[in-house]
Design a protein around this motif. Structure first.
Motif, short mmCIF file in Angstrom:
data_model
loop_
_atom_site.label_atom_id
_atom_site.label_comp_id
_atom_site.label_asym_id
_atom_site.label_seq_id
_atom_site.Cartn_x
_atom_site.Cartn_y
_atom_site.Cartn_z
N GLY A 180 55.00 52.08 51.33
CA GLY A 180 53.66 52.17 50.77
C GLY A 180 53.10 53.59 50.83
O GLY A 180 52.53 54.09 49.85
N VAL A 181 53.26 54.24 51.96
CA VAL A 181 52.78 55.62 52.10
C VAL A 181 53.55 56.54 51.16
O VAL A 181 52.96 57.43 50.53
CB VAL A 181 52.91 56.10 53.57
N THR A 182 54.85 56.31 51.03
CA THR A 182 55.66 57.13 50.12
C THR A 182 55.20 56.97 48.68
O THR A 182 55.04 57.95 47.95
CB THR A 182 57.14 56.75 50.25
N ILE A 183 54.97 55.74 48.25
CA ILE A 183 54.50 55.50 46.89
C ILE A 183 53.13 56.12 46.68
O ILE A 183 52.85 56.72 45.63
CB ILE A 183 54.49 53.98 46.58
N PHE A 184 52.26 56.02 47.66
CA PHE A 184 50.93 56.62 47.59
C PHE A 184 51.03 58.14 47.44
O PHE A 184 50.35 58.74 46.60
CB PHE A 184 50.13 56.24 48.83
N GLY A 219 52.19 59.10 44.11
CA GLY A 219 51.09 58.95 43.16
C GLY A 219 50.16 60.15 43.16
O GLY A 219 49.52 60.45 42.16
N LEU A 220 50.07 60.83 44.30
CA LEU A 220 49.25 62.05 44.39
C LEU A 220 50.05 63.29 44.03
O LEU A 220 49.59 64.41 44.26
CB LEU A 220 48.71 62.20 45.82
#
Length: 57
Positions: free
Chosen positions: A14-18, A21-22
């Motif tokens: 989840g943190v990686t995808i977030f 996304g940034l």
């Protein structure tokens, strides 16, 4: 223990995808190496428990 491991993987993904996304690049080794290590530890733990139960009777 397995639930904590699964939760930590979900948080990592989840943190990686977030971050992606940034538009912040996250090296894939930061994901795959800990997962591989945890998988190896889990396999060793399962073998240990299996052998302990087998010897116990």
């Amino acid at each position: 223990m397995e639930k904590i491991l699964a939760l930590s993987f979900l948080i990592t993904i989840g943190v990686t995808i977030f971050m992606e996304g940034l538009h912040k690049h996250v090296p894939k080794a930061y994901i795959y190496l800990p997962m591989g290590f945890a998988l190896m530890v889990e396999i060793l733990q399962m073998r240990y428990e299996h052998n302990r139960q087998r010897l116990k009777g």
